[in-house]
Write a protein that holds these residues in place. Structure first.
Motif, short mmCIF file in Angstrom:
data_model
loop_
_atom_site.label_atom_id
_atom_site.label_comp_id
_atom_site.label_asym_id
_atom_site.label_seq_id
_atom_site.Cartn_x
_atom_site.Cartn_y
_atom_site.Cartn_z
N GLY A 134 7.14 4.19 -10.89
CA GLY A 134 7.14 3.75 -9.51
C GLY A 134 5.80 3.16 -9.13
O GLY A 134 4.90 3.02 -9.96
N PRO A 135 5.63 2.83 -7.86
CA PRO A 135 4.39 2.19 -7.40
C PRO A 135 3.15 3.05 -7.59
O PRO A 135 2.04 2.53 -7.63
N ALA A 136 3.31 4.37 -7.73
CA ALA A 136 2.14 5.24 -7.93
C ALA A 136 1.48 5.01 -9.28
O ALA A 136 0.39 5.54 -9.53
N PHE A 137 2.10 4.22 -10.14
CA PHE A 137 1.52 3.88 -11.44
C PHE A 137 0.10 3.35 -11.28
O PHE A 137 -0.78 3.66 -12.08
N VAL A 138 -0.13 2.57 -10.24
CA VAL A 138 -1.44 1.92 -10.07
C VAL A 138 -2.52 2.89 -9.61
O VAL A 138 -3.69 2.53 -9.55
N GLU A 139 -2.14 4.14 -9.31
CA GLU A 139 -3.13 5.11 -8.85
C GLU A 139 -3.98 5.64 -9.99
O GLU A 139 -5.01 6.27 -9.76
N ASP A 140 -3.56 5.44 -11.23
CA ASP A 140 -4.29 5.98 -12.38
C ASP A 140 -4.55 4.88 -13.40
O ASP A 140 -3.64 4.49 -14.14
N PRO A 141 -5.78 4.37 -13.48
CA PRO A 141 -6.06 3.26 -14.40
C PRO A 141 -5.90 3.65 -15.87
O PRO A 141 -5.73 2.77 -16.71
N LEU A 142 -5.95 4.94 -16.19
CA LEU A 142 -5.76 5.34 -17.58
C LEU A 142 -4.37 4.95 -18.07
O LEU A 142 -4.15 4.77 -19.28
N ARG A 143 -3.45 4.76 -17.14
CA ARG A 143 -2.08 4.42 -17.53
C ARG A 143 -1.99 3.04 -18.18
O ARG A 143 -1.07 2.77 -18.94
N VAL A 144 -2.95 2.18 -17.90
CA VAL A 144 -2.99 0.88 -18.59
C VAL A 144 -3.18 1.10 -20.09
O VAL A 144 -2.48 0.50 -20.92
N LEU A 145 -4.12 1.99 -20.44
CA LEU A 145 -4.36 2.28 -21.85
C LEU A 145 -3.20 3.05 -22.47
O LEU A 145 -2.87 2.84 -23.63
N ARG A 146 -2.59 3.93 -21.70
CA ARG A 146 -1.44 4.67 -22.22
C ARG A 146 -0.26 3.73 -22.49
O ARG A 146 0.44 3.87 -23.50
N LEU A 147 -0.04 2.79 -21.60
CA LEU A 147 1.01 1.80 -21.84
C LEU A 147 0.74 1.04 -23.14
O LEU A 147 1.64 0.87 -23.97
N ALA A 148 -0.52 0.61 -23.31
CA ALA A 148 -0.87 -0.12 -24.52
C ALA A 148 -0.69 0.75 -25.76
O ALA A 148 -0.24 0.28 -26.81
N ARG A 149 -1.02 2.04 -25.64
CA ARG A 149 -0.87 2.94 -26.79
C ARG A 149 0.60 3.16 -27.13
O ARG A 149 0.98 3.18 -28.30
N PHE A 150 1.45 3.32 -26.12
CA PHE A 150 2.87 3.48 -26.40
C PHE A 150 3.46 2.20 -26.99
O PHE A 150 4.37 2.24 -27.82
N ALA A 151 2.94 1.07 -26.56
CA ALA A 151 3.38 -0.20 -27.16
C ALA A 151 3.04 -0.23 -28.64
O ALA A 151 3.83 -0.71 -29.46
N ALA A 152 1.85 0.27 -29.00
CA ALA A 152 1.46 0.33 -30.41
C ALA A 152 2.31 1.33 -31.17
O ALA A 152 2.69 1.10 -32.32
N ARG A 153 2.63 2.44 -30.52
CA ARG A 153 3.38 3.49 -31.20
C ARG A 153 4.81 3.06 -31.52
O ARG A 153 5.33 3.38 -32.59
N TYR A 154 5.43 2.37 -30.59
CA TYR A 154 6.86 2.07 -30.75
C TYR A 154 7.14 0.59 -31.00
O TYR A 154 8.29 0.17 -30.92
N ALA A 155 6.12 -0.17 -31.32
CA ALA A 155 6.33 -1.61 -31.56
C ALA A 155 7.32 -1.82 -32.71
O ALA A 155 8.15 -2.74 -32.66
N HIS A 156 7.24 -0.98 -33.74
CA HIS A 156 8.13 -1.17 -34.90
C HIS A 156 9.59 -0.86 -34.56
O HIS A 156 10.49 -1.24 -35.29
N LEU A 157 9.81 -0.21 -33.40
CA LEU A 157 11.17 0.05 -32.95
C LEU A 157 11.64 -1.01 -31.95
O LEU A 157 12.76 -0.93 -31.46
N GLY A 158 10.78 -1.99 -31.68
CA GLY A 158 11.17 -3.09 -30.79
C GLY A 158 10.81 -2.90 -29.33
O GLY A 158 11.26 -3.68 -28.48
N PHE A 159 10.00 -1.91 -29.00
CA PHE A 159 9.63 -1.67 -27.60
C PHE A 159 8.63 -2.71 -27.11
O PHE A 159 7.71 -3.08 -27.83
N CYS A 160 8.82 -3.13 -25.86
CA CYS A 160 7.90 -4.06 -25.20
C CYS A 160 7.69 -3.61 -23.75
O CYS A 160 8.61 -3.08 -23.13
N PRO A 161 6.51 -3.82 -23.21
CA PRO A 161 6.29 -3.49 -21.79
C PRO A 161 7.12 -4.39 -20.88
O PRO A 161 7.30 -5.59 -21.15
N ALA A 162 7.60 -3.82 -19.80
CA ALA A 162 8.31 -4.60 -18.79
C ALA A 162 7.33 -5.54 -18.10
O ALA A 162 6.16 -5.20 -17.90
#
Length: 372
Positions: A134-162
């Motif tokens: 939800g919109p509260a995502f922007v309240e924590d800048p660490l979530r930008v790095l977490r999104l990037a890390r999950f993208a790296a973790r699941y890239a081989h399964l075809g995951f992409c950020p919205a």
């Protein structure tokens, strides 16, 4: 109190990575639980051991697994630590899940195996989509790095950020929020990402949201980015799997001063700084396939291979990637023989002072050249 009676009467849900990875049929080991409608006093009375400093987290007295009281978070300042946490029996499961970063991490599972999924995380797993809750995502800048890390973790399964989530990340980057993060947290997320199957995806996502400049300015220009990501990909393809070794590969194309500045900014541990420095020095000395005993001796002295022979085994996998024409087998054998030389031989002949070192150096050079 038995393991089952500890939980009797509690409203307990499995949450987070265990639920996500079970749905993905992806390996996992940790189990995190959330308890709804309880209090600190009740958890302690049941034998749970409180460990959380910032919010109520407890260890189960038998399994040692983590149980947290349902809680909400309210933004009170800039950066990762600017939050006020509220935990009480009145906080609902949906409210607890709503504070999480991505929908795939906001799924709960009842003890009977059924799911509670108010934000469509299971559907996003099927769609291979990384989407913010939800919109509260922007309240924590660490979530930008977490999104990037999950993208790296699941890239081989075809995951992409919205796309909508990338837009929010870009807003955080442009607002300067990423600079408010603690270096230790950036380092932690980065090194976790380096351990994933496609670590380069982490840096690609940060670039896509203009998030490199805050912490990785050395990678922000196109040439530096491409050369560093290519080096990292080479290491991954060659089977280099340690995050410290992968870091050394990533920063190999950088100039010494850039590598040092990046390490200082991220407060890297000495192990990571040293391996990156030693690899760069080694590749510079050993990139030519032609044997040059003087160059080899210079390299041995520079990396202090005589007093720290373990460095050879640490560097060897990376040298095979980045100095592929070097005969590492022959060099390794000659190093063993050169390291076996000691000053004793010349001391017994009555040679003294600096001359002993000169004789030892000459003998080592002869072995490295294959002349002895």
């Amino acid at each position: 109190m038995s393991a089952s009676s500890v939980l009797d009467g509690l409203e307990v849900y499995l949450v987070g990575g265990a639920v996500r990875d079970r749905l993905l049929e992806y390996p996992y080991s940790d189990h995190d639980w959330v308890v709804v409608g309880s209090s600190v006093d009740e958890m302690l009375a049941r034998g749970f051991i409180q460990v959380g400093r910032d919010f109520p987290v407890f260890l189960h007295p038998n399994s040692n697994e983590e149980y947290a009281l349902a809680r909400t978070e309210r933004k009170t300042g800039r950066g990762y630590n600017g939050f006020e946490v509220y935990a009480s029996p009145q906080v609902t499961l949906t409210q607890d899940l709503e504070r999480r970063d991505l929908t795939i991490n906001a799924i709960a599972e009842r003890l009977d195996g059924s799911l509670v999924d108010p934000f469509g995380g299971a559907e996003d797993i099927k769609a291979r989509r990384l989407r913010h809750v939800g919109p509260a995502f922007v309240e924590d800048p660490l979530r930008v790095l977490r999104l990037a890390r999950f993208a790296a973790r699941y890239a081989h399964l075809g995951f992409c950020p919205a796309t909508s989530t990338l837009t929010l990340c870009q807003q955080l980057a442009h607002a300067g929020e990423l600079s408010e993060l603690a270096a230790e947290r950036v380092q932690q997320e980065t090194f976790k990402a380096l351990s994933e199957q496609q670590p380069g995806r982490y840096f690609n996502v940060l670039r896509d949201v203009d998030g490199l400049a805050a912490w990785f300015s050395e990678l922000a220009n196109e040439h530096g980015f491409d050369s560093c990501l290519t080096a990292l990909a080479q290491a991954v393809q060659a089977g280099i799997d340690g995050n410290v070794a992968r870091w050394a590969a990533l920063v190999l194309p950088l100039a010494d001063e850039q590598r040092s500045a990046l390490a200082e900014r991220l407060k890297l541990p000495n192990e990571a700084r040293d391996l990156a420095r030693l690899l760069a020095l080694s590749v510079a000395c050993l990139k030519s396939p032609e044997w040059d005993a003087d160059r080899l001796l210079e390299w041995c002295n520079s990396v202090d291979i005589w007093r720290k022979p373990e460095r050879w085994n640490t560097l060897l996998p990376l040298l095979k990637v980045f100095t592929p024409l070097l005969d590492t087998h022959t060099l390794g054998a000659r190093l063993e023989r050169a390291r076996a030389l000691t000053p004793r031989k010349w001391v017994e002949q009555g040679i003294k002072g600096k001359q002993v070192g000169e004789y030892l150096s000459h003998a080592r050079r002869a072995v490295l050249a294959g002349e002895a």
